[in-house]
Design a protein around this motif. Structure first.
Motif, mmCIF file in Angstrom:
data_model
loop_
_atom_site.group_PDB
_atom_site.id
_atom_site.type_symbol
_atom_site.label_atom_id
_atom_site.label_comp_id
_atom_site.label_asym_id
_atom_site.label_seq_id
_atom_site.Cartn_x
_atom_site.Cartn_y
_atom_site.Cartn_z
ATOM 1 N N HIS A 1 -17.148 40.786 -15.873
ATOM 2 C CA HIS A 1 -16.392 40.705 -17.316
ATOM 3 C C HIS A 1 -16.823 40.044 -18.596
ATOM 4 O O HIS A 1 -15.901 40.026 -19.232
ATOM 5 N N HIS B 1 -9.815 34.751 -14.931
ATOM 6 C CA HIS B 1 -9.434 34.433 -16.325
ATOM 7 C C HIS B 1 -8.010 34.450 -16.275
ATOM 8 O O HIS B 1 -7.412 33.890 -17.405
ATOM 9 N N TYR C 1 -8.585 38.446 -20.921
ATOM 10 C CA TYR C 1 -9.692 39.108 -21.285
ATOM 11 C C TYR C 1 -10.773 39.840 -20.018
ATOM 12 O O TYR C 1 -11.481 40.864 -20.164
ATOM 13 N N HIS D 1 -23.425 30.937 -13.101
ATOM 14 C CA HIS D 1 -22.454 30.817 -14.306
ATOM 15 C C HIS D 1 -22.734 29.529 -15.011
ATOM 16 O O HIS D 1 -21.765 29.122 -15.438
ATOM 17 N N GLU E 1 -19.287 32.152 -10.448
ATOM 18 C CA GLU E 1 -17.895 32.268 -10.867
ATOM 19 C C GLU E 1 -17.196 33.014 -9.629
ATOM 20 O O GLU E 1 -16.088 33.189 -9.736
#
Ligand SMILES: [Fe+2]
Lengths: 304, 475
Positions: free
Chosen positions: A18, A67, A134, A200, A256
């Motif tokens: 994402h 998130h 987001y 990440h 992540e």
């Protein structure tokens, strides 16, 4: 279990990262900033994923984004629709997206209830002022830009931060198991999406033109090696090895997967022994991102 | 000219309970009252700026500073959404935000301002501004907490901020929005059952608060990494807010501290602490970490083809020589000595300058940068004595800048220079470049000058100047 006719199904499970850069580069009308393209390898990957599922019927998308971070259990969006502006607090220059999305509250509650019965801490999110993160919106948009399927949005429980990758994975395997059960019992056909990058480690600088692809590369060779190792497992049907190596991968690649999405996804898919389809790989400000699909037909073939 | 200063520092908790649910738990109510007391003290201090460093706003691309003059939205917490919503409308000092951003960049930091409609102000900042500044009477700025930043970067961030506070003559209050121990209960709890998550967390919190109540802020800063390992959930890579706050307070250990409240919020350690700049008795520092003035940055990751030797011009100017030169001394302080934090430390027991009647005698000034000790233009040899290429013009410029800093500290300016003796280690190579910079700078002032070639200087530099200047009047 109910009759085969009414049985629900996971028509596909996907790793669907994402970074907001992807939406930025697509220039959809919902997003305020505009770009001169960029990150095409991944955007073409999403195109191939969408094409691969174009003829597959399904009712809902179940999505876990790192998130929406919750420390007190796992939360589920619990109102029928959310409409607002989502501004990425980290990359506000790239992502200011006007969203309008629908929730399959019934399925959300079914997963919530089963997780609760299994002893996991859970909560429905029913505050209408809540802004959707987001990560959810980017993956939601890239997977289904028409937004014509209702979503189940699952928060990322930060048990990795509290305890360890091992404890996180144990909890996510359990959440994945009850997610699968709830979907099968619901009679619905569902796509499951884990929204996370692989390695990440970000750059802490951004080039003057963020989409300048001459500046884009993995942050380090070690990160590349980890990403390729994971992709090898994806492509050769070795999900169990991914789970086995999750602690080392998450720590050494600062991956992540710490948000639990990948472990949860593999659990909803019954730890696939069949190969996943790699639709694309690319880096975004130095992080490694793969788009991978595990289609139901391969699952069925493998179990026959 | 008015000089800006920090008139107070506060540490405040981040969770929304104090705003939305203070009536549900006595401890939360006491925190709310402590916020009220802090708000009153801030008002009484006649502060004209609130500077918030928030741990609940992580950033990746350097540090971000809110520069929207009037951010408005409705905040809902990711975890505690069932407590309700917090509508906000804040008064942000846009000009300060832009000036701070520039000052960050000047000190080598990656930094940017943020002014977008709908930008989500984080929960810690919203709670702090709602309760410390309820009528928006005092303009505020908010800065993010970079997830990768370590002590050097965080310290330089505070110095850049204080550069602007001083330059703009502000009476500023610094606020860190943070938990102490940040381990919350991972299950839903009844508000009346709230307590610190574990005895160990409680003990650490009390130790930190004991230090703070003694005004020992820098000690807490130097314990940051230990505190992080002991009682912090690894949300970010370090426990940074105390580095920033200590930097804002010149790394002092002798502030006047007072704990206004310490309670649990869903298991996390929540405290309201006031640190007044007035000196208190403690002040002892057992050990010191290096002080940092400029951030040298990370390796230049965006340009993959660059080798380590081929670093950018900026970085080469800042090439450090910490292991390449004699021991550094604090400047001596006798008679009418003039010493400047803004000038490089001496390499022996002498002051930066000394006043005799109407004249100011400066000790030899080289190009070393205060704080980092870096040599603009690069050192003339490495720590093994191997000769390096260096830029004499950059070195000469830096000498003139250092002279300017010392004279300004004494209350004068570069215009006061009367006589200069210059020393060059390589007259043939360097005279031309040195002379060009002289013409552009001191040449305009017009002092007498003597230039000598010598074999070496005590640090790996190519030029040094001995200056006699007019002393500023003593009125
Ligand atoms: Fe992410």
């Amino acid at each position: 279990m109910g009759l085969p006719m009414s049985k629900g199904e996971i028509v596909a499970g996907c790793l669907a990262p994402h970074p907001p850069h992807l939406v930025y580069a697509e220039n959809p009308e919902q997003n305020e900033p505009t770009a001169e393209g960029g990150w095409e390898q991944l955007r073409w990957g999403y195109e191939r994923l969408r094409a691969s599922l174009a003829d597959v019927e399904y009712d809902a998308i179940v999505l876990l984004s790192p998130h929406w971070q919750t420390y007190i259990g796992t939360h589920f969006l619990g109102l029928p629709s959310f409409k607002s502006l989502s501004v990425d607090p980290v990359f506000p220059n790239l992502f200011r997206y006007h969203y309008d999305l629908n929730i399959d509250v019934e399925l959300s509650r079914q997963i919530h209830d089963r997780a609760h019965e299994a002893g996991l801490a859970v909560k429905m999110m029913e505050n209408p002022d809540f802004r959707v993160d987001y990560g959810t919106i980017t993956t939601g948009h890239m997977f289904n830009p028409a937004w014509d399927k209702p979503l189940v949005v699952v928060s990322s429980n930060r048990s990795r931060d509290y305890y360890s990758v091992e404890v996180m994975q144990e909890m996510m395997m359990e959440l994945g198991r009850v997610t699968r059960e709830a979907i099968l019992a619901s009679g619905k056909k569902v796509v499951v999406l884990a929204s996370n990058s692989l390695s990440h480690r970000h750059f802490t600088t951004e080039s003057a033109i963020p989409e300048d692809m001459s500046k884009e590369h993995i942050t380090s060779h070690a990160m590349h090696l980890w990403d390729m190792r994971m992709i090898e497992y994806f492509r050769s049907g070795q999900a169990q090895r991914i789970l086995d190596e999750m602690p080392e991968f998450t720590e050494q690649a600062i991956a992540e997967s710490d948000g639990g999405g990948l472990s949860w996804l593999l659990s909803t898919l019954d730890i696939p022994k069949y190969p996943g389809i790699l639709h694309g790989y690319g880096t975004i400000i130095g992080t490694g991102n793969a788009i991978v699909e595990w289609p139901e037909r391969l699952h069925t073939e493998a179990s026959e | 000219m008015s000089t800006g200063e920090l008139v107070g520092s506060y540490i405040v908790p981040v969770h929304p309970h104090t705003v939305l649910a203070a009536d549900q738990n006595e401890g939360w109510a006491r925190l709310r009252d402590a916020f009220g007391e802090a708000a009153q003290r801030i008002k009484d201090s006649e502060a004209d700026l609130l500077i918030i460093y928030s741990t609940t706003w992580p950033s990746i691309i350097g540090h971000q500073i809110i520069a929207d003059p009037n951010p408005e939205w409705v905040m809902v917490d990711h975890d505690f959404h069932d407590l309700g919503s917090i509508p906000y409308s804040f008064n942000i000092d846009e000009q300060f935000a832009h000036a701070w951003n520039k000052a960050n960049q000047k000190r080598g930091l990656k930094s940017r301002t943020v002014a977008y409609h709908g930008f989500p102000i984080d929960v810690g900042s919203v709670v702090a501004l709602k309760l410390l500044n309820p009528d928006n009477a005092i303009p505020a700025v908010i800065v993010s907490s970079n997830v990768y930043a370590n002590r050097a970067e965080t310290t330089v961030l505070s110095k850049a901020c204080m550069d602007v506070v001083r330059a703009t003559g502000r009476k500023a209050v610094a606020v860190t929005a943070m938990s102490l121990s940040n381990r919350m209960f991972t299950k839903h709890i009844d508000p009346k059952d709230d307590k610190i998550h574990s005895l160990k967390d409680d003990e650490w919190n009390r130790k930190i608060l004991e230090f703070l109540s003694e005004g020992r802020l820098e000690d807490v800063g130097q314990l940051s990494r230990t505190i992080h390992q002991q009682i912090r959930v690894n949300k970010v890579v370090a426990f940074k807010p105390m580095w920033w706050l200590s930097g804002m307070n010149q790394n002092r250990n002798n502030l006047t501290g007072e704990v206004l409240a310490y309670e649990a919020v869903h298991g996390a350690g929540a405290a309201v602490v006031h640190l007044d700049p007035a000196e208190s008795g403690a002040g002892d520092k057992e050990y010191d970490e290096d002080d940092v003035e400029y951030f040298a940055g990370e390796r230049n990751v965006l340009d993959a083809q660059e080798t380590v030797d081929d670093v950018s011009e900026e970085a080469s100017k800042l090439r450090s020589v910490e292991t390449n030169g004699p021991e550094l001394w604090e400047p001596t302080d006798k008679g009418e000595s003039v010493n400047s934090q803004a000038a490089p430390k001496p390499v022996g027991a002498y002051p930066h300058a000394r006043r005799v009647g109407d004249l100011l005698y400066l000790s030899g000034v080289g190009p070393r940068q205060p704080g980092t000790n870096a040599i603009p233009g690069g050192p003339i040899h490495d720590s093994d004595g191997v000769a390096l290429d260096y830029d004499i013009k950059a070195q000469t410029h830096a000498v003139v800048e250092n002279i300017t800093r010392i004279l300004e500290e004494a209350g004068g300016s570069i215009e006061d220079v009367l006589d200069v003796t210059s020393f060059l280690v390589d007259m043939d190579r360097d005279f031309k470049g040195y002379n060009e910079v002289w013409a552009e700078t001191l040449g305009h002032v017009g002092p007498t000058r003597t230039t000598l070639a010598i074999r070496a200087l005590p640090t790996p530099i190519a030029v040094e100047m001995k200056v006699i200047a007019k002393a500023p009047s003593l009125e």
